[in-house]
Design a protein around this motif. Sequence first.
Motif, PDB file in Angstrom:
ATOM      1  N   GLU A  19       0.814  -1.206   0.000  1.00  0.00           N
ATOM      2  CA  GLU A  19       0.000   0.000   0.000  1.00  0.00           C
ATOM      3  C   GLU A  19       0.853   1.263   0.000  1.00  0.00           C
ATOM      4  OE1 GLU A  19      -3.964   1.312  -0.235  1.00  0.00           O
ATOM      5  OE2 GLU A  19      -3.122  -0.694  -0.249  1.00  0.00           O
ATOM      6  N   PHE A  20       0.731   2.051  -1.040  1.00  0.00           N
ATOM      7  CA  PHE A  20       1.459   3.306  -1.170  1.00  0.00           C
ATOM      8  C   PHE A  20       2.952   3.144  -0.966  1.00  0.00           C
ATOM      9  CE2 PHE A  20      -2.835   4.865  -0.539  1.00  0.00           C
ATOM     10  CZ  PHE A  20      -2.909   5.730  -1.616  1.00  0.00           C
ATOM     11  N   ASN A  21       3.464   1.974  -1.293  1.00  0.00           N
ATOM     12  CA  ASN A  21       4.896   1.756  -1.156  1.00  0.00           C
ATOM     13  C   ASN A  21       5.579   2.189  -2.447  1.00  0.00           C
ATOM     14  OD1 ASN A  21       7.436   0.895  -0.505  1.00  0.00           O
ATOM     15  ND2 ASN A  21       7.022  -1.254  -0.928  1.00  0.00           N
ATOM     16  N   LEU A  22       5.445   3.458  -2.778  1.00  0.00           N
ATOM     17  CA  LEU A  22       6.089   3.963  -3.987  1.00  0.00           C
ATOM     18  C   LEU A  22       7.554   4.201  -3.694  1.00  0.00           C
ATOM     19  CD1 LEU A  22       3.826   6.527  -5.827  1.00  0.00           C
ATOM     20  CD2 LEU A  22       4.512   4.242  -6.481  1.00  0.00           C
ATOM     21  N   GLN A  23       8.405   3.571  -4.481  1.00  0.00           N
ATOM     22  CA  GLN A  23       9.826   3.853  -4.349  1.00  0.00           C
ATOM     23  C   GLN A  23      10.058   5.289  -4.779  1.00  0.00           C
ATOM     24  OE1 GLN A  23      10.734   1.504  -2.800  1.00  0.00           O
ATOM     25  NE2 GLN A  23      11.326  -0.322  -3.844  1.00  0.00           N
ATOM     26  N   PRO A  24      11.119   5.920  -4.288  1.00  0.00           N
ATOM     27  CA  PRO A  24      11.419   7.277  -4.735  1.00  0.00           C
ATOM     28  C   PRO A  24      11.505   7.308  -6.258  1.00  0.00           C
ATOM     29  CG  PRO A  24      12.904   6.606  -2.969  1.00  0.00           C
ATOM     30  CD  PRO A  24      12.098   5.397  -3.340  1.00  0.00           C
ATOM     31  N   GLY A  25      10.950   8.337  -6.835  1.00  0.00           N
ATOM     32  CA  GLY A  25      11.005   8.442  -8.283  1.00  0.00           C
ATOM     33  C   GLY A  25       9.679   8.199  -8.959  1.00  0.00           C
ATOM     34  N   TRP A  26       8.809   7.387  -8.343  1.00  0.00           N
ATOM     35  CA  TRP A  26       7.489   7.145  -8.937  1.00  0.00           C
ATOM     36  C   TRP A  26       6.469   8.102  -8.347  1.00  0.00           C
ATOM     37  CZ3 TRP A  26       6.732   4.168 -13.063  1.00  0.00           C
ATOM     38  CH2 TRP A  26       7.673   3.166 -13.356  1.00  0.00           C
ATOM     39  N   ILE A  27       5.616   8.648  -9.172  1.00  0.00           N
ATOM     40  CA  ILE A  27       4.525   9.469  -8.680  1.00  0.00           C
ATOM     41  C   ILE A  27       3.221   8.971  -9.285  1.00  0.00           C
ATOM     42  CG2 ILE A  27       5.791  11.582  -8.139  1.00  0.00           C
ATOM     43  CD1 ILE A  27       5.274  12.560 -10.921  1.00  0.00           C
ATOM     44  N   ARG A  28       2.137   9.152  -8.526  1.00  0.00           N
ATOM     45  CA  ARG A  28       0.808   8.804  -9.011  1.00  0.00           C
ATOM     46  C   ARG A  28       0.167  10.098  -9.478  1.00  0.00           C
ATOM     47  NH1 ARG A  28      -3.640   9.200  -6.047  1.00  0.00           N
ATOM     48  NH2 ARG A  28      -5.528   8.198  -6.844  1.00  0.00           N
ATOM     49  N   ARG A  29      -0.204  10.160 -10.744  1.00  0.00           N
ATOM     50  CA  ARG A  29      -0.710  11.419 -11.284  1.00  0.00           C
ATOM     51  C   ARG A  29      -1.701  11.136 -12.400  1.00  0.00           C
ATOM     52  NH1 ARG A  29       1.193  13.430 -16.237  1.00  0.00           N
ATOM     53  NH2 ARG A  29       2.993  12.418 -17.194  1.00  0.00           N
ATOM     54  N   ASN A  30      -2.296  12.205 -12.936  1.00  0.00           N
ATOM     55  CA  ASN A  30      -3.146  12.046 -14.115  1.00  0.00           C
ATOM     56  C   ASN A  30      -2.713  13.040 -15.186  1.00  0.00           C
ATOM     57  OD1 ASN A  30      -4.286  14.518 -13.402  1.00  0.00           O
ATOM     58  ND2 ASN A  30      -6.079  13.582 -12.444  1.00  0.00           N
ATOM     59  N   GLY A  31      -3.434  13.043 -16.304  1.00  0.00           N
ATOM     60  CA  GLY A  31      -3.033  13.864 -17.434  1.00  0.00           C
ATOM     61  C   GLY A  31      -3.200  15.350 -17.199  1.00  0.00           C
ATOM     62  N   GLN A  32      -3.944  15.716 -16.149  1.00  0.00           N
ATOM     63  CA  GLN A  32      -4.164  17.131 -15.856  1.00  0.00           C
ATOM     64  C   GLN A  32      -3.095  17.708 -14.941  1.00  0.00           C
ATOM     65  OE1 GLN A  32      -7.985  16.903 -13.996  1.00  0.00           O
ATOM     66  NE2 GLN A  32      -9.112  16.635 -15.906  1.00  0.00           N
ATOM     67  N   SER A  33      -2.091  16.906 -14.615  1.00  0.00           N
ATOM     68  CA  SER A  33      -1.131  17.328 -13.587  1.00  0.00           C
ATOM     69  C   SER A  33      -0.226  18.456 -14.047  1.00  0.00           C
ATOM     70  CB  SER A  33      -0.263  16.138 -13.185  1.00  0.00           C
ATOM     71  OG  SER A  33       0.485  15.717 -14.322  1.00  0.00           O
ATOM     72  N   GLY A  34      -0.163  18.723 -15.336  1.00  0.00           N
ATOM     73  CA  GLY A  34       0.699  19.787 -15.822  1.00  0.00           C
ATOM     74  C   GLY A  34       2.159  19.406 -15.922  1.00  0.00           C
ATOM     75  N   ILE A  35       2.466  18.126 -15.744  1.00  0.00           N
ATOM     76  CA  ILE A  35       3.864  17.685 -15.772  1.00  0.00           C
ATOM     77  C   ILE A  35       4.331  17.440 -17.206  1.00  0.00           C
ATOM     78  CG2 ILE A  35       5.392  15.787 -15.097  1.00  0.00           C
ATOM     79  CD1 ILE A  35       3.805  15.554 -12.537  1.00  0.00           C
TER      80      ILE A  35
END
Length: 134
Positions: A19-35
């Motif tokens: 659960e939410f064990n995202l290693q550094p470097g991964w982000i959870r986002r969507n297409g509206q994030s502006g990234i």
Amino acid sequence: GSSGDKCDFETNLCKAFHEFNLQPGWIRRNGQSGIGPPYSDHNGNDSAYFLSLSSEMQSSSATLRTNVFLPTDEEHVCQIKFYYWVNQMSGTLMVGLQKDAEDTVTNIWQVSGELHDQWKAKTITINSTEKYEV
């Protein structure tokens, strides 16, 4: 995985990942994030979530690990289907298999940066006589 567990990252990281064990470097986002691209998920939905490498990770690697799966046999095969997006800048996406009794991760599939700015689907079948992580 078990029969048809679906994971879409809408509410969390799904049962497969700690659960939410995202290693550094991964982000959870969507297409509206502006990234930047991708600007939608594989269905063209710009508010649907997916996992993405953060831009600081251009030069290094980041890992996602599943929970431990039980051994496979004739009745219990494991198929993992996922959608992926790579571009020239994003290096190589690899899928590895780590069996219970082994310290090393065996690379079972990989794809390198391509020119297609689009989502692609991949299905991998896994056979293991012992418990494993992907």
